[in-house]
Design an enzyme around this catalytic site. Structure first.
Site, PDB file in Angstrom:
ATOM      1  N   CYS A 275      -0.345  -4.683   1.977  1.00  0.00           N
ATOM      2  CA  CYS A 275      -0.172  -5.239   3.320  1.00  0.00           C
ATOM      3  C   CYS A 275      -0.434  -6.693   3.082  1.00  0.00           C
ATOM      4  O   CYS A 275       0.191  -7.446   2.731  1.00  0.00           O
ATOM      5  CB  CYS A 275      -1.060  -4.567   4.253  1.00  0.00           C
ATOM      6  SG  CYS A 275      -0.683  -4.828   5.874  1.00  0.00           S
TER       7      CYS A 275
ATOM      8  N   HIS B  15      -0.592   0.729   3.208  1.00  0.00           N
ATOM      9  CA  HIS B  15      -1.771   0.892   2.639  1.00  0.00           C
ATOM     10  C   HIS B  15      -2.367   2.030   1.969  1.00  0.00           C
ATOM     11  O   HIS B  15      -2.400   3.146   2.724  1.00  0.00           O
ATOM     12  CB  HIS B  15      -2.840   1.031   4.014  1.00  0.00           C
ATOM     13  CG  HIS B  15      -2.913  -0.388   4.829  1.00  0.00           C
ATOM     14  ND1 HIS B  15      -4.021  -1.298   4.539  1.00  0.00           N
ATOM     15  CD2 HIS B  15      -2.247  -0.778   5.782  1.00  0.00           C
ATOM     16  CE1 HIS B  15      -3.882  -2.286   5.150  1.00  0.00           C
ATOM     17  NE2 HIS B  15      -3.006  -2.209   6.001  1.00  0.00           N
TER      18      HIS B  15
ATOM     19  N   GLU C 253      -4.541   2.966   0.111  1.00  0.00           N
ATOM     20  CA  GLU C 253      -5.809   3.333   0.248  1.00  0.00           C
ATOM     21  C   GLU C 253      -6.500   4.097   1.225  1.00  0.00           C
ATOM     22  O   GLU C 253      -7.516   4.649   1.160  1.00  0.00           O
ATOM     23  CB  GLU C 253      -6.759   2.063  -0.020  1.00  0.00           C
ATOM     24  CG  GLU C 253      -6.916   1.123   1.214  1.00  0.00           C
ATOM     25  CD  GLU C 253      -5.857   0.307   1.610  1.00  0.00           C
ATOM     26  OE1 GLU C 253      -5.839  -0.394   2.761  1.00  0.00           O
ATOM     27  OE2 GLU C 253      -4.774   0.363   0.949  1.00  0.00           O
TER      28      GLU C 253
END
Length: 192
Positions: free
Chosen positions: A79, A171, A173
């Site tokens: 990002c 993202h 994560e």
């Protein structure tokens, strides 16, 4: 294998957990120049790219990170981290690290309330589609000759690799799927 996560803003803890689950031997936070010593790879997380860039300059991290990248240290930008890597930013006459031969468009998927999740096919990731979380995400408008497109969404490039540099609009994560972090760790092993 020692991986750093730039810890100035963004989903730092989530990246650390994902890297640990993906098999990194040691994961450390990077807040100062000294924290870059001995790293085999570096993750640049999401957040707000202008703020992260200002903090990188304030803490004298911009040039050391750029030099690490130029020396071949693998880096993974997600990002805002993708924007930090970009050699060109649409509508801007300046860049942050400027190390990846891509043109990015900031917030190209809309504002916070337009955030969404979708399934993506990502080159190099086997098995079921990859669940991607987009939050005020950028996208890659153009890539240079050395850049391999890894994934697209609605004809927009959302993941790419240039040698030891990996970038994603989304993202990784923020899901339990650590395959993209494993992909990055494989890049680190290749480089070592």
């Amino acid at each position: 294998m020692k991986i750093g996560v730039l810890a100035l803003q963004g989903a730092v803890i989530e990246h650390i957990k994902s890297l640990q689950q993906a098999g990194a031997d040691e994961v450390v936070t990077v807040k100062r120049k000294e924290d870059l010593q001995g790293l085999d790879g570096l993750v640049l997380p999401g957040g707000e790219s202008t703020t992260i860039g200002k903090l990188m300059n304030q803490y004298d991290l911009m040039n050391p990170i750029r030099e690490m990248a130029q020396a071949g240290t693998p880096m993974f930008g997600t990002c805002a981290g993708l924007i930090l890597l970009a050699g060109r930013i649409h509508g801007q006459d300046w860049v942050h690290l400027g190390i990846m031969d891509i043109l990015v468009d900031r917030n190209s998927f809309g504002r916070q309330r337009e955030s969404f999740e979708t399934d993506l096919k990502v080159k190099g990731i086997e098995g079921e589609p990859y669940r991607a979380v987009f939050i005020r995400a950028p996208h890659i408008m153009e890539v240079g000759d050395q850049v391999e497109v890894l994934s697209t969404y609605q004809d927009r490039i959302v993941a790419a690799r240039q040698g030891h540099l990996l970038g994603a609009s989304f993202h990784p994560e923020l899901t339990d799927d650590v395959r993209l972090h494993q992909y990055f760790l494989d890049m680190v092993r290749e480089t070592r």
